[in-house]
Design a protein around this motif. Structure first.
Motif, PDB file in Angstrom:
ATOM      1  N   GLU A   9       0.828  -1.199   0.000  1.00 24.22           N
ATOM      2  CA  GLU A   9       0.000   0.000   0.000  1.00 24.22           C
ATOM      3  C   GLU A   9       0.863   1.249   0.000  1.00 24.22           C
ATOM      4  N   ARG A  12       2.399   1.747  -3.407  1.00 21.72           N
ATOM      5  CA  ARG A  12       1.537   2.261  -4.470  1.00 21.72           C
ATOM      6  C   ARG A  12       1.506   3.787  -4.413  1.00 21.72           C
ATOM      7  N   GLU A  34      -4.387   1.984   0.119  1.00 23.62           N
ATOM      8  CA  GLU A  34      -5.470   1.169  -0.439  1.00 23.62           C
ATOM      9  C   GLU A  34      -6.414   0.676   0.653  1.00 23.62           C
ATOM     10  N   HIS A  35      -5.855   0.272   1.778  1.00 20.07           N
ATOM     11  CA  HIS A  35      -6.658  -0.215   2.903  1.00 20.07           C
ATOM     12  C   HIS A  35      -6.562   0.760   4.066  1.00 20.07           C
ATOM     13  N   VAL A  42     -11.140  -1.466   2.166  1.00 17.55           N
ATOM     14  CA  VAL A  42     -10.558  -0.826   0.985  1.00 17.55           C
ATOM     15  C   VAL A  42     -11.089   0.600   0.911  1.00 17.55           C
ATOM     16  N   ALA A  45      -9.891   4.773  -4.252  1.00 17.87           N
ATOM     17  CA  ALA A  45      -8.645   5.205  -4.891  1.00 17.87           C
ATOM     18  C   ALA A  45      -8.841   6.546  -5.588  1.00 17.87           C
ATOM     19  N   SER A 119      -9.879   0.385  -7.120  1.00 18.83           N
ATOM     20  CA  SER A 119      -8.485   0.103  -6.779  1.00 18.83           C
ATOM     21  C   SER A 119      -7.783  -0.633  -7.920  1.00 18.83           C
ATOM     22  N   ASP A 123      -4.551   0.812 -10.294  1.00 18.25           N
ATOM     23  CA  ASP A 123      -3.337   0.088 -10.672  1.00 18.25           C
ATOM     24  C   ASP A 123      -3.108   0.166 -12.186  1.00 18.25           C
TER      25      ASP A 123
END
Length: 145
Positions: A9, A12, A34-35, A42, A45, A119, A123
């Motif tokens: 996380e 990212r 993300e979390h 979650v 995003a 999410s 990505d």
């Protein structure tokens, strides 16, 4: 709560910052994990940033990536003082909540299925931005770095 996903996380967010910084030096950046760090659900995003100087020539690149990369939900790219990449649903919910972004985040986050799909799209967006970002970091010539 110490999640085994914690490192990915953080990476990212760090990856997003690094990729955006290859387009131009950043003066401000925001991306949430993300979390949720305590609750584990979650989170929705989205990215927000500001380049240290205007870089309007980058807008078409971000518009194309946000239009073409996602596969699961509809996304928006907005460029004003801050530049944003966010799910269209989050933007719509923010307008419904009198432009209270925090309230919109909380409302949309209740739909975990949507958050998971967003999410996955984030990505994809980051992967595509990484592919089209300049190779050399513009900050490498900055004496403050």
């Amino acid at each position: 709560m110490n999640s085994p996903l914690g490192e990915s996380e953080r990476s990212r967010s760090a990856l997003a910052r690094e990729i955006l910084g290859r387009f131009a030096p950043l003066s401000w950046f925001r991306s949430q994990p993300e979390h949720h760090p305590r609750l584990g659900h979650v989170q929705i995003a989205h990215l927000g940033w500001r380049f240290s100087e205007p870089h309007d020539e980058c807008k078409p690149v971000f518009e194309a990536v946000v239009r073409d990369a996602p596969r699961h939900v509809e996304w928006e790219f907005r460029a004003a003082k801050n530049w944003l990449i966010l799910p269209a649903r989050l933007s719509e919910e923010s307008r419904r909540n009198g432009d209270h972004f925090s309230e919109a985040l909380a409302t949309v986050t209740e739909d975990q299925e949507f958050c998971i799909l967003a999410s996955k799209d984030m990505d994809l967006i980051l992967r595509e931005l990484d592919a089209v970002a300049p190779c050399a970091s513009p900050t490498s010539d900055d004496p403050a770095v």
